[in-house]
Design a protein around this motif. Structure first.
Motif, PDB file in Angstrom:
ATOM      1  N   ARG A  15       0.935  -1.210  -0.273  1.00  9.11           N
ATOM      2  CA  ARG A  15       0.215  -0.251   0.083  1.00  9.11           C
ATOM      3  C   ARG A  15       1.071   1.149  -0.066  1.00  9.11           C
ATOM      4  NH1 ARG A  15      -5.447   0.400   3.263  1.00  9.11           N
ATOM      5  NH2 ARG A  15      -5.923  -0.922   2.216  1.00  9.11           N
ATOM      6  N   VAL A 210      -1.529   5.813 -12.413  1.00  8.68           N
ATOM      7  CA  VAL A 210      -2.278   4.384 -12.365  1.00  8.68           C
ATOM      8  C   VAL A 210      -3.715   4.546 -11.840  1.00  8.68           C
ATOM      9  CG1 VAL A 210      -2.004   3.234  -9.720  1.00  8.68           C
ATOM     10  CG2 VAL A 210       0.264   3.936 -11.120  1.00  8.68           C
ATOM     11  N   VAL A 211      -4.002   5.923 -10.673  1.00  9.09           N
ATOM     12  CA  VAL A 211      -5.227   6.345 -10.810  1.00  9.09           C
ATOM     13  C   VAL A 211      -6.365   6.379 -11.880  1.00  9.09           C
ATOM     14  CG1 VAL A 211      -6.927   7.730  -8.980  1.00  9.09           C
ATOM     15  CG2 VAL A 211      -4.602   6.523  -8.534  1.00  9.09           C
ATOM     16  N   LEU A 214      -7.127   3.097 -13.338  1.00 12.46           N
ATOM     17  CA  LEU A 214      -7.893   2.125 -12.618  1.00 12.46           C
ATOM     18  C   LEU A 214      -9.760   2.858 -12.886  1.00 12.46           C
ATOM     19  CD1 LEU A 214      -5.281   1.571  -8.987  1.00 12.46           C
ATOM     20  CD2 LEU A 214      -7.363  -0.221 -10.953  1.00 12.46           C
ATOM     21  N   GLN A 243       0.259   9.633  -8.891  1.00 13.10           N
ATOM     22  CA  GLN A 243       1.096   8.530  -8.841  1.00 13.10           C
ATOM     23  C   GLN A 243       1.137   7.783 -10.210  1.00 13.10           C
ATOM     24  OE1 GLN A 243       1.252   5.082  -5.392  1.00 13.10           O
ATOM     25  NE2 GLN A 243      -0.649   6.203  -4.004  1.00 13.10           N
ATOM     26  N   ALA A 253      -1.033  -2.940  -9.849  1.00 19.77           N
ATOM     27  CA  ALA A 253      -2.538  -2.293  -8.934  1.00 19.77           C
ATOM     28  C   ALA A 253      -3.502  -3.058  -9.398  1.00 19.77           C
ATOM     29  CB  ALA A 253      -3.012  -0.750 -10.162  1.00 19.77           C
ATOM     30  N   THR A 255      -5.859  -1.634  -6.373  1.00 18.89           N
ATOM     31  CA  THR A 255      -7.497  -0.742  -6.157  1.00 18.89           C
ATOM     32  C   THR A 255      -6.663   0.507  -6.128  1.00 18.89           C
ATOM     33  OG1 THR A 255      -9.206  -0.217  -5.207  1.00 18.89           O
ATOM     34  CG2 THR A 255      -7.711  -1.955  -3.503  1.00 18.89           C
ATOM     35  N   GLY A 256      -7.200   1.818  -6.354  1.00 25.24           N
ATOM     36  CA  GLY A 256      -6.689   2.573  -5.658  1.00 25.24           C
ATOM     37  C   GLY A 256      -7.126   3.554  -6.093  1.00 25.24           C
ATOM     38  N   VAL A 276      -2.649   3.947  -3.727  1.00 23.62           N
ATOM     39  CA  VAL A 276      -2.952   2.810  -3.872  1.00 23.62           C
ATOM     40  C   VAL A 276      -2.762   1.764  -3.586  1.00 23.62           C
ATOM     41  CG1 VAL A 276      -2.254   1.627  -6.258  1.00 23.62           C
ATOM     42  CG2 VAL A 276      -3.098   4.011  -6.376  1.00 23.62           C
ATOM     43  N   TYR A 278      -1.183  -1.623  -4.353  1.00 25.52           N
ATOM     44  CA  TYR A 278      -0.332  -3.166  -5.324  1.00 25.52           C
ATOM     45  C   TYR A 278       0.137  -4.355  -5.587  1.00 25.52           C
ATOM     46  CZ  TYR A 278       0.916   2.141  -7.275  1.00 25.52           C
ATOM     47  OH  TYR A 278       0.900   3.265  -7.981  1.00 25.52           O
TER      48      TYR A 278
END
Length: 280
Positions: A15, A210-211, A214, A243, A253, A255-256, A276, A278
């Motif tokens: 995390r 990354v977010v 997602l 991120q 990843a 969830t985030g 996030v 990972y």
């Protein structure tokens, strides 16, 4: 977000969070250490710490190794990385001498990851004659940062590590990254040249947001709301905290998103943590 024991029961994850605390002492008074205890990140990067390490409230970072660059501008800026794992190396320069003493960049080598905390200059609109130098400073910072991101990512890969840059970029990349894009075309943080720069540092062989990966079609999730007016209540925010990960890490990843405080009064900062999980 769930506690550490619950998440490990279903899937082992790392995390990682990032938060512009808008002053570490104020954030501690508003509940930062309670948030840390509840959400238990393995790594948390901070921006706008605004305090030398010896002035950080005692006990707020218990259980973490603290790597910090407060910079030389007293009461301003300052970046840090908190990690459960002991850092193997810490670097505070990204090669731009003009900004080297401002406490805007720190990068830490962990066993399988190089993680950086960034506080990018806010800048100004080129239409603001009184603050035009702030605009030009940001425009000078961006290419220097892009060069260093390439250098740092390649160095991490050569050492067998993934690379992650986190923090407050002070740029909303797309129209989905702020509530009112049409009225902010000439606002610092949403200028066309800033957004184009952001696009250029992303790619399948470089870095992934990354977010956004997602949540590809979602408005937000926003990470900053003004203290003033009804911005927080109306969710009139900006997504300026990110991120950005090397490809394998981004693909891991699970969830985030943004941890939005339950009420205006409960806010730790004018920013919210971006967290996030990972897969490891």
């Amino acid at each position: 977000m769930v506690g550490r024991s619950a998440r490990l029961a279903s899937l082992a994850v790392l995390r990682i969070g990032t938060l512009n605390v808008n002053g570490i002492r104020a954030a501690d008074r508003r509940g930062l250490r309670q948030w840390l205890a509840e959400h238990d990140p393995d790594v948390l990067t901070l921006q706008e710490v605004r305090a030398e390490p010896d002035l950080i409230p005692e006990g707020v970072f218990d259980g973490y190794h603290l790597s910090c660059d407060a910079g030389s501008l007293k009461g301003r800026n300052g970046v840090a990385v908190l990690s459960k794992a002991k850092p193997l190396d810490v670097r505070t320069s990204m090669g731009a001498k003009e900004f080297a003493a401002e406490g805007r960049w720190i990068e830490v080598d962990l066993p399988e990851l190089t993680v950086a905390s960034l506080y990018l200059p806010k800048g100004a609109s080129p239409d603001d004659a009184e603050r035009i130098e702030a605009y030009h400073r940001k425009m000078r910072y961006l290419p220097a940062l892009a060069r260093h991101l390439t250098k740092a990512r390649r160095a991490a890969a050569k050492a067998g590590r993934e690379f992650l840059v986190t923090g407050d970029f002070n740029i909303a990349h797309t129209e989905n990254d702020l509530k009112n894009p049409k009225t902010n075309r000439r606002s610092p943080g949403f200028l066309a040249e800033e957004r184009e720069w952001f696009s250029q540092i992303l790619g399948p062989r470089t870095l992934t947001d990354v977010v956004r990966a997602l949540h590809p079609d979602q408005a937000g999730p926003y990470s900053w709301w003004s203290w003033r007016g009804q911005a927080w209540t109306n969710d009139a925010g900006w997504r300026i905290d990110y991120q950005l990960a090397s490809r394998a890490l981004a693909d891991a990843a699970v969830t985030g998103g943004t941890y939005r405080d339950p009420s205006y009064e409960a806010r730790i900062s004018d920013h919210a943590p971006v967290v996030v999980d990972y897969r490891v």
